[in-house]
Design a protein around this motif. Structure first.
Motif, short mmCIF file in Angstrom:
data_model
loop_
_atom_site.label_atom_id
_atom_site.label_comp_id
_atom_site.label_asym_id
_atom_site.label_seq_id
_atom_site.Cartn_x
_atom_site.Cartn_y
_atom_site.Cartn_z
N ASN A 248 2.92 -5.90 -9.63
CA ASN A 248 2.70 -7.71 -9.70
C ASN A 248 3.11 -7.32 -11.95
N GLU A 306 -5.14 2.40 -6.12
CA GLU A 306 -5.42 1.33 -7.18
C GLU A 306 -5.32 1.77 -8.45
N PHE A 309 -3.51 2.21 -11.56
CA PHE A 309 -3.20 1.38 -12.15
C PHE A 309 -3.81 0.66 -13.29
N TYR A 310 -4.42 1.49 -13.34
CA TYR A 310 -5.58 1.49 -14.35
C TYR A 310 -5.12 1.43 -15.96
N ARG A 322 0.26 -4.09 -18.58
CA ARG A 322 -0.12 -3.77 -17.60
C ARG A 322 0.16 -3.87 -16.14
N SER A 324 -0.18 -4.54 -11.48
CA SER A 324 -0.98 -4.09 -10.56
C SER A 324 -0.79 -4.39 -9.45
N THR A 325 -0.77 -4.74 -8.35
CA THR A 325 -0.47 -3.94 -7.10
C THR A 325 -1.28 -5.02 -5.84
N GLN A 357 -3.86 -13.48 -4.30
CA GLN A 357 -4.26 -13.01 -5.71
C GLN A 357 -3.98 -14.61 -6.44
#
Length: 364
Positions: A248, A306, A309-310, A322, A324-325, A357
């Motif tokens: 994402n 997850e 992706f922090y 940043r 995300s997934t 999401q």
């Protein structure tokens, strides 16, 4: 299963191996030329002998030495086999002349000479049935070994019993021994070249297969590798969990910073998820897959994924973004027992998560 990481040093290894093979082949050609030149020189020196009987003996040795030199290569081609057959016939005729010509009586009158050459000739004739099999390398090698044994027995006998004071004769014997040593060298070179050729073919096949299963950008497995490994696990009835990941925010990086920045981001994400202890694959532009053989709960593995992706990703020009997934999961054999079904199930769950999401405004 493999991680499908490409060995960057392999191309240079193949180049060096090929160079070594070419070098060894050139050495083999030069050695063959030397051996043939030596046999011609040996034949030429025989013509200088004054004794007709000595001439016959030299002719036998000359033909036999050429036969001995050619025999190891009989399986290479039909022309080689024809040469071996011709030299065998010529050597046969030289034996016959040496044993039955009146002009050789002076040699044959020496103690045990006639009996020795008759026994040698019988051993030589017993090899004739093996000539029909020399198309096969193992039989060619066997014939070469037996011929070499008979040949060296004759050379040893000549050295012991026909010690002529002529420097030409002594030089001939020395050259015959050198020729035999060259034969051994040729066989060693052939073995080395054959082994090296097999090694190169194996490594090239391995390297190109690895390339066909590797994503060129991220160096993790590609879609073909994923399907291969899924089929392998399913056939082996090995339970596993399949995770499909869709990034994402990746499109925004491409749009804002360009495709080079997008590629940079993909490589960083691939580097993070490829060290999670799961087999990693890039199956689309910004889609990845993971196969886990661990027994941990899906929630635990999900959280581990997850966590990759922090941190932000470096997109270049001192910019960090940043990502995300969205994740979809399918388990074998719990959810399905075919690779296409597993991928379809995981894909559906992934896109439902992505849609959810989007509705919640979690994806920018």
């Amino acid at each position: 299963m493999n991680n499908h990481t490409r060995n960057a040093n392999l191309p240079s290894i193949l180049v060096r191996s090929k160079a070594l093979l070419v070098t060894m082949s050139l050495l083999l050609i030069l050695a063959n030329i030397y051996a043939l030149a030596s046999t011609r020189n040996l034949a030429k020196t025989a013509t200088d002998q004054q004794s007709q009987a000595t001439w016959f003996l030299f002719q036998l040795t000359k033909e036999f030495s050429e036969l001995n030199a050619l025999a190891p290569f009989a399986a290479e081609s039909s022309s080689r086999r024809d040469q071996v057959l011709l030299k065998y016939d010529l050597t046969w005729s030289r034996f016959d002349v040496l044993l039955n010509n009146k002009e050789t009586d002076s040699f044959m009158s020496l103690p045990s000479a006639r009996g020795f050459f008759q026994s040698l000739f019988r051993s030589f004739k017993e090899l004739e049935p093996e000539l029909a099999l020399i198309k096969q390398p193992q039989y060619a090698d066997k014939l070469a070994g037996e011929l070499s044994y008979i040949y060296m027995s004759m050379i040893d006998y000549i050295n012991l019993n026909f010690r002529l004071e002529s420097p030409i004769y002594l030089g001939y014997v020395e050259h015959a021994q050198v020729l035999y040593r060259i034969q051994i060298g040729l066989l060693m070179l052939l073995c080395i070249c054959a082994s090296l050729t097999g090694y190169i073919i194996h490594k090239e096949a391995q390297y190109h297969r690895e390339l066909s299963l590797t994503d060129s950008l991220t160096k993790v497995g590609n879609r073909l590798a994923l399907f291969n490994d899924l089929e392998f696990l399913i056939e082996g009835k090995q339970a596993f969990t399949l995770f499909l990941l869709d990034l994402n925010g990746f499109k925004q990086i491409n749009d804002r910073f360009g495709h080079q920045s997008g590629d940079r981001a993909l490589k960083q994400i691939a580097g993070r998820i490829s060290v999670l202890g799961m087999d990693c694959y890039r199956v689309g532009g910004d889609e990845f897959a993971l196969i886990s053989l661990h027994n941990e709960d899906i929630e635990v593995q999900w959280a581990i994924i997850e966590s990759c992706f922090y941190e932000t990703v470096d997109v270049g020009k001192q910019q960090h973004e940043r990502l995300s997934t969205s994740i979809g999961v399918a388990q074998f054999p719990k959810d399905a027992n075919q690779s296409n079904q597993l991928i379809s199930i995981a894909d559906g769950k992934m896109y439902r998560m992505k849609f959810s999401q989007n509705e919640q405004g979690l994806i920018g």
